[in-house]
Design a protein around this motif. Structure first.
Motif, PDB file in Angstrom:
ATOM      1  N   UNK A 138      19.109  -5.933  19.253  1.00 33.04           N
ATOM      2  CA  UNK A 138      20.117  -6.834  18.704  1.00 33.04           C
ATOM      3  C   UNK A 138      20.102  -6.658  17.188  1.00 33.04           C
ATOM      4  N   UNK A 139      21.279  -6.748  16.583  1.00 29.51           N
ATOM      5  CA  UNK A 139      21.354  -6.585  15.127  1.00 29.51           C
ATOM      6  C   UNK A 139      21.933  -7.854  14.518  1.00 29.51           C
ATOM      7  N   UNK A 140      21.224  -8.389  13.519  1.00 31.67           N
ATOM      8  CA  UNK A 140      21.750  -9.543  12.784  1.00 31.67           C
ATOM      9  C   UNK A 140      22.095  -9.064  11.383  1.00 31.67           C
ATOM     10  N   UNK A 141      23.361  -9.283  10.994  1.00 30.80           N
ATOM     11  CA  UNK A 141      23.746  -8.849   9.646  1.00 30.80           C
ATOM     12  C   UNK A 141      23.961 -10.062   8.749  1.00 30.80           C
ATOM     13  N   UNK A 142      24.149  -9.807   7.454  1.00 28.76           N
ATOM     14  CA  UNK A 142      24.384 -10.880   6.465  1.00 28.76           C
ATOM     15  C   UNK A 142      23.304 -11.954   6.506  1.00 28.76           C
ATOM     16  N   UNK A 143      22.067 -11.487   6.462  1.00 29.56           N
ATOM     17  CA  UNK A 143      20.925 -12.403   6.504  1.00 29.56           C
ATOM     18  C   UNK A 143      20.332 -12.550   5.093  1.00 29.56           C
ATOM     19  N   UNK A 144      19.968 -13.771   4.738  1.00 26.27           N
ATOM     20  CA  UNK A 144      19.259 -14.007   3.474  1.00 26.27           C
ATOM     21  C   UNK A 144      17.809 -14.340   3.802  1.00 26.27           C
ATOM     22  N   UNK A 145      16.910 -13.946   2.913  1.00 29.05           N
ATOM     23  CA  UNK A 145      15.494 -14.296   3.103  1.00 29.05           C
ATOM     24  C   UNK A 145      15.094 -15.300   2.031  1.00 29.05           C
ATOM     25  N   UNK A 146      14.354 -16.307   2.443  1.00 31.35           N
ATOM     26  CA  UNK A 146      13.859 -17.290   1.468  1.00 31.35           C
ATOM     27  C   UNK A 146      12.351 -17.407   1.659  1.00 31.35           C
ATOM     28  N   UNK A 147      11.603 -17.205   0.563  1.00 33.05           N
ATOM     29  CA  UNK A 147      10.144 -17.275   0.632  1.00 33.05           C
ATOM     30  C   UNK A 147       9.656 -18.566  -0.004  1.00 33.05           C
ATOM     31  N   UNK A 148       8.775 -19.250   0.684  1.00 35.73           N
ATOM     32  CA  UNK A 148       8.127 -20.447   0.143  1.00 35.73           C
ATOM     33  C   UNK A 148       6.679 -20.052  -0.095  1.00 35.73           C
ATOM     34  N   UNK A 149       6.227 -20.134  -1.344  1.00 33.05           N
ATOM     35  CA  UNK A 149       4.959 -19.505  -1.730  1.00 33.05           C
ATOM     36  C   UNK A 149       4.014 -20.518  -2.370  1.00 33.05           C
ATOM     37  N   UNK A 150       2.728 -20.439  -2.029  1.00 38.18           N
ATOM     38  CA  UNK A 150       1.742 -21.285  -2.702  1.00 38.18           C
ATOM     39  C   UNK A 150       0.374 -21.138  -2.082  1.00 38.18           C
ATOM     40  N   UNK A 151      -0.662 -21.010  -2.929  1.00 40.13           N
ATOM     41  CA  UNK A 151      -2.030 -20.920  -2.400  1.00 40.13           C
ATOM     42  C   UNK A 151      -2.375 -22.155  -1.575  1.00 40.13           C
ATOM     43  N   UNK A 152      -1.789 -23.303  -1.951  1.00 36.68           N
ATOM     44  CA  UNK A 152      -2.129 -24.569  -1.303  1.00 36.68           C
ATOM     45  C   UNK A 152      -1.661 -24.646   0.140  1.00 36.68           C
ATOM     46  N   UNK A 153      -0.764 -23.746   0.551  1.00 31.85           N
ATOM     47  CA  UNK A 153      -0.183 -23.857   1.888  1.00 31.85           C
ATOM     48  C   UNK A 153      -1.210 -23.584   2.998  1.00 31.85           C
ATOM     49  N   UNK A 154      -2.140 -22.666   2.710  1.00 34.72           N
ATOM     50  CA  UNK A 154      -3.107 -22.263   3.736  1.00 34.72           C
ATOM     51  C   UNK A 154      -3.958 -23.449   4.172  1.00 34.72           C
TER      52      UNK A 154
END
Ligand code: ADP
Ligand code: ASP
Ligand code: MG
Length: 450
Positions: free
Chosen positions: A372-388
């Protein structure tokens, strides 16, 4: 004991006209430790203006098509002539330098050479204004046969040249390739040049001067007045800048990181503001917040493959990746399950029938049950050492997205547990960043419970 120097890089937004360059000269003169300065080409003076680097790429195209670049070069001529006038440098012969540059652009017919001239011309002017040496990046920054940055050769040349020259101005963005031609880094690459000079000179700190008072928790063009990040680790910064927080070029971290040199992001227009301090992991002390920042990019394509017992099929992933390798396409992420594997690829690599060709070759190579192919996708990263170490972080993240009515098309959690990436439709991109920001930053909602 000999004082370590401070290496400064000023971006195009800080050097867009003569008034701004005067401001930069004041900043430099205010601290004698700021010995080595790397400069960008003049950027936009107002929204809708064109960066000199973009004008230069247009010059290259004009010269390719019509034999010379006179029409577009006239605009560049005007920009630099007015900078010299605004700086009151009456005796500086900018005309001869511009004439020679225009001729060289026409003769060399090289995109990289042409694009590099914005930094070159700006550095010549600023060096003369400050009464400092001009050191051409072509003589101190080198690339190897494969086009990669040649550390050993460059660091030796930089150390030698800058020790001899004393205080100096160096153009960012370019160096010399193995054949002796001018080669540029990718866009925004003056940040890398600054980092390289900082490493070579074992700087006390690499000051990166721009038009915001530091690294913000997310893009200020999406969220109004986002929280400022006071301290951030190299690792977090790498994740965020790679994912689109383009305050700093993602590759500019490597040279200083190896030398344990901190980076400071500072605002040219508000030099008294503290800015953001970027520290190597071993010097970084957790700041108590769960999420440090959010960043993202649009326009990806996800190729989703499913095959029963995929995990037991030796060489499955290798065969899929060989198809990409043969087309010289790199993938961004590759989340996988027991019987599934997804490839996330920048859509710009897949135009002109390339996507269909890839799918055909993947089918021939690994016979998946389903593609299956999904086009027009955006990626959003949520980043932080505290998340672990914070239980319930993903629940809060996905809860916020569901409340905002955003359909999550893909999830990838980096192995470091400091990064959760979601794939969503391009059109939900801004809404997604706002929803995550609101969840973790508004009304102190992101502090860890002690
Ligand atoms: P320079 O010309 O100094 O190299 P850039 O335009 O490359 O500056 O980078 C600074 C810009 O990055 C800011 O003006 C801002 O619009 C944008 N930006 C995107 N994400 C962020 C973020 N997380 N924090 C701060 N600025 C950001
Ligand atoms: N002038 C180049 C660009 O616009 C490099 C830089 O500014 O860092 O990409
Ligand atoms: Mg930049």
């Amino acid at each position: 004991m000999k004082m370590k120097p401070v290496v400064c890089k000023f971006g195009g937004s800080s050097l867009a006209d003569g008034t701004n360059i005067m401001r930069v000269c004041e900043i430099l003169n205010a601290n004698p430790a700021r010995k080595y300065v790397v400069v960008s080409a003049p950027g936009k003076r107002y929204s809708g203006d064109i960066k000199v680097t973009d004008l230069l790429y247009a010059c290259y195209r004009e010269a390719q098509e019509g034999g010379d670049c006179s029409q577009t070069f006239a605009k560049i001529r005007k920009r630099f002539t007015s900078i010299v006038e605004e700086l009151g440098m009456d005796s500086f012969d900018i005309k001869s330098i511009l004439d020679a540059t225009e001729q060289e652009i026409d003769e060399r017919k090289s995109a990289d050479f042409t694009a590099s001239r914005g930094e070159y011309l700006n550095a010549r002017i600023i060096a003369a204004k400050l009464g400092r040496a001009f050191i051409d990046a072509k003589d101190i920054i080198f690339f190897d046969e494969k086009g990669a940055f040649d550390e050993k050769r460059s660091y030796a040349a930089i150390e030698q040249a800058l020790q001899d020259s004393g205080d100096a101005v160096i153009p960012g963005f370019y160096g010399t390739d193995a054949q002796g031609n001018i080669k540029t880094f990718s866009r925004g690459g003056s940040d890398i040049s600054g980092s390289i000079v900082a490493r070579a000179m074992n700087a006390e700190v690499y000051e990166n001067w721009t038009d915001v008072s530091g690294f913000l928790a997310c893009d200020p063009r999406i969220v109004n007045n986002p929280q400022k990040i006071e301290v951030i680790s190299f690792k977090e910064l790498r994740e965020l800048s790679y994912m689109g927080a383009n305050v700093l070029h993602a590759d500019s971290i490597f040279p200083v990181r190896k030398g344990d040199i901190p980076i400071k992001i500072k605002n040219t227009f508000r030099p008294m503001d503290a800015g953001t301090l970027i520290l190597p992991s071993k010097k970084y002390v957790a700041q108590g917040n769960i999420v440090t920042g959010i960043a993202g990019k649009k326009d990806f394509t996800v190729i989703f493959l499913e095959k029963s017992m995929m995990n037991a099929e030796i060489g499955f992933a290798r065969k899929v990746l060989s198809v990409l390798e043969n087309h010289r396409i790199c993938f961004e992420h590759m989340p996988s399950g027991i019987d599934t594997l997804s490839l996330v690829i920048e859509s710009r690599y897949l135009s002109d029938g390339v996507l269909d060709q890839l799918l055909e070759e993947i089918r021939a190579s690994v016979s998946p049950d389903y593609i299956r192919v999904l086009e027009n996708i955006a990626l959003v990263a949520t980043v932080g050492h505290g998340m672990a170490s914070s239980i319930g972080t993903s629940a809060r993240l996905f809860g916020a997205l569901s409340e905002a009515g955003i359909n999550v098309r893909m999830i990838d959690q980096g192995s470091s547990e400091m990064n959760i990436i979601v794939g969503i439709d391009n059109e939900d991109y801004e809404k997604c960043v706002r929803a995550i920001y609101h969840q973790f930053f508004v009304s102190g909602a992101g502090q860890k419970q002690e």
